[in-house]
Scaffold this active site. Structure first.
Site, short mmCIF file in Angstrom:
data_model
loop_
_atom_site.label_atom_id
_atom_site.label_comp_id
_atom_site.label_asym_id
_atom_site.label_seq_id
_atom_site.Cartn_x
_atom_site.Cartn_y
_atom_site.Cartn_z
CE1 TYR A 46 40.90 68.70 110.50
CE2 TYR A 46 39.81 67.11 109.76
CZ TYR A 46 40.70 67.55 110.54
OH TYR A 46 40.52 66.69 111.41
CG HIS A 112 37.93 68.76 115.92
ND1 HIS A 112 37.79 69.73 114.93
CD2 HIS A 112 39.20 68.93 115.85
CE1 HIS A 112 39.18 69.61 113.82
NE2 HIS A 112 39.77 68.78 114.66
CG LEU A 192 50.76 56.36 108.88
CD1 LEU A 192 50.80 56.72 107.66
CD2 LEU A 192 51.56 55.05 109.05
N1 LIG Z 1 40.01 64.82 116.32
C1 LIG Z 1 41.43 66.15 116.26
O1 LIG Z 1 41.59 66.17 116.56
C2 LIG Z 1 42.15 65.19 114.74
C3 LIG Z 1 43.75 65.42 114.90
C4 LIG Z 1 44.80 64.63 114.13
C5 LIG Z 1 44.07 64.34 112.87
N2 LIG Z 1 43.11 63.76 113.48
C6 LIG Z 1 42.16 63.20 112.01
O2 LIG Z 1 43.08 61.90 111.15
C7 LIG Z 1 43.37 61.81 110.00
C8 LIG Z 1 44.79 60.83 110.09
O3 LIG Z 1 45.83 61.70 110.90
P1 LIG Z 1 47.15 63.11 109.90
O4 LIG Z 1 46.17 62.96 108.72
O5 LIG Z 1 47.28 64.39 111.13
O6 LIG Z 1 48.64 61.92 110.38
P2 LIG Z 1 48.41 60.54 109.74
O7 LIG Z 1 48.11 59.51 109.23
O8 LIG Z 1 49.65 60.28 110.46
O9 LIG Z 1 49.72 60.85 108.69
C9 LIG Z 1 49.31 61.80 107.94
C10 LIG Z 1 50.43 61.79 106.71
O10 LIG Z 1 51.49 61.46 105.91
C11 LIG Z 1 52.07 60.79 104.94
N3 LIG Z 1 51.61 59.97 104.56
C12 LIG Z 1 50.16 59.34 104.75
N4 LIG Z 1 50.07 57.88 103.76
C13 LIG Z 1 51.91 57.86 103.79
C14 LIG Z 1 52.49 56.53 103.37
N5 LIG Z 1 51.85 55.63 102.67
N6 LIG Z 1 54.09 56.76 102.73
C15 LIG Z 1 54.60 57.91 103.44
N7 LIG Z 1 53.90 59.60 103.63
C16 LIG Z 1 52.63 58.80 104.11
C17 LIG Z 1 50.89 62.30 104.28
O11 LIG Z 1 51.44 63.02 104.14
P3 LIG Z 1 52.93 64.02 103.42
O12 LIG Z 1 52.89 63.15 101.80
O13 LIG Z 1 53.12 65.59 103.41
O14 LIG Z 1 54.15 63.59 103.63
C18 LIG Z 1 50.01 62.27 105.01
O15 LIG Z 1 49.18 63.46 104.57
C19 LIG Z 1 43.52 63.29 109.94
O16 LIG Z 1 43.92 63.02 108.44
C20 LIG Z 1 42.14 63.68 110.84
O17 LIG Z 1 41.32 63.04 110.04
C21 LIG Z 1 41.90 64.46 113.97
#
Ligand SMILES: NC(=O)c1ccc[n+]([C@@H]2O[C@H](COP(=O)([O-])OP(=O)(O)OC[C@H]3O[C@@H](n4cnc5c(N)ncnc54)[C@H](OP(=O)(O)O)[C@@H]3O)[C@@H](O)[C@H]2O)c1
Length: 298
Positions: A46, A112, A192
């Protein structure tokens, strides 16, 4: 750990557009801490270590009071990320994470992705278990591995990490049951759908080149259009319950039996404050009925 964890991918400042501000990111981490979040998920990938450094700076002494989950294996090779889970890379990656986070032991270390360089999982697990025996790691996990791998290594694992959201439910029939059978926790990521389930995109969004969502079919006209009625229903249900749609979407994920925590990403404190309202829903006596209904009606 808290049922809502903070995902720190966007805080690394890469792949998530041009509006990632480190000061806002640190404020987001502190907002999470203040709201009672005790689980923070990061990875060497990251922002090539930037998310780790930001987390360390923002948490300060609190870093030792919470659980910082990190990962191992994924690294950039040219312009592409690849997974190398060879024992040598695993060890080097862990040493670098310890230095960046400023700790002697990692709370949770997760592979990962499955290895793309030919190392059998047994060799990786042996290397991970050795690091745990040496005291450099407290708990182990596997991300993005199938149910067979999770069941086979259940005795060594604390968690399995997999995607799960109202629009991506496969995990409920493969990874989650396998983890439950093996007594392994589940960290559900992307609850999300990368912001889609916050309900904020009223029209098809246009992302800059630096935002990977530009290449994500869920944000292309046809799929986005298909999902719009469901997202509209989510917005209406959230208004009735009195929470932001994001909180309802996160609570649905966190309330699935077998899920330990939902990892939700955020770039700024206001987003965190919306997302953590999921905890309030989860504490309601009628949470299970309410959230099951959300999943059915979505
Ligand atoms: N192990 C893996 O391979 C893997 C893969 C993916 C993710 N992950 C982990 O899971 C975590 C979560 O997944 P993700 O960050 O990919 O996706 P997510 O949680 O589904 O979406 C996060 C994004 O949504 C937007 N957001 C968040 N809260 C909001 C709200 N209240 N209102 C409006 N927009 C909002 C923000 O982006 P904007 O403001 O730009 O819209 C934020 O960066 C990651 O940060 C990571 O730690 C792990």
């Amino acid at each position: 750990v808290s049922a809502v964890g903070l995902g720190c991918w966007a805080l690394g400042g890469e792949h998530w557009g041009d509006d990632v501000d480190p000061e806002e990111g640190k404020a987001a981490v502190r907002a999470a801490l203040e709201a009672g979040v005790t689980l923070f998920d990061t990875a060497p990938l990251y922002g090539a270590g930037r998310a780790d450094r930001l987390l360390r700076e923002a948490l300060g002494p609190h870093l030792r009071e919470v659980v910082v989950a990190t990962k191992v294996g994924a690294r950039m090779e040219g312009a592409h990320a690849i997974s190398d889970l060879s024992p040598a890379h695993v060890r080097a990656d862990v040493e670098a994470s310890l230095r960046r986070l400023g700790v002697e032991r990692l709370d949770l270390l997760q592979a990962h992705w499955p290895c793309e360089r030919g190392t059998p999982l047994a060799d990786t697990m042996e290397a991970l278990v050795r690091l745990r025996e040496e005291g450099k790691v407290r708990h182990l996990g596997l991300c993005n591995h199938g149910p067979e791998a999770i069941e086979a290594w259940a005795d060594a694992l604390a968690v399995a990490q997999a995607p799960l959201s109202l629009i991506r439910r496969e995990g409920l029939s493969d990874v989650v049951p396998a983890a439950r059978r093996g007594g392994v926790g589940v960290l559900a990521y992307e609850p999300l759908a990368r912001g889609l389930l916050s309900g904020k995109f009223r029209a098809l969004p246009r992302f800059p080149e630096s935002d990977m969502r530009r290449r994500d079919p869920r944000f292309w006209a046809s799929r986005f259009g298909q999902l719009a009625p469901s997202v509209g229903r989510l917005r209406a249900m959230a208004a009735r319950v009195g929470v932001p749609p994001a909180a309802l979407a996160v609570a649905w994920v966190a309330s699935r039996p077998g899920v330990t925590a939902a990892l939700v990403g955020a770039k700024r404190p206001a987003q965190v404050r919306e997302n953590v309202q999921a905890s309030r829903l989860l504490a309601r006596p009628d949470a299970a009925t309410l959230l099951d209904a959300v999943g059915t009606r979505f």
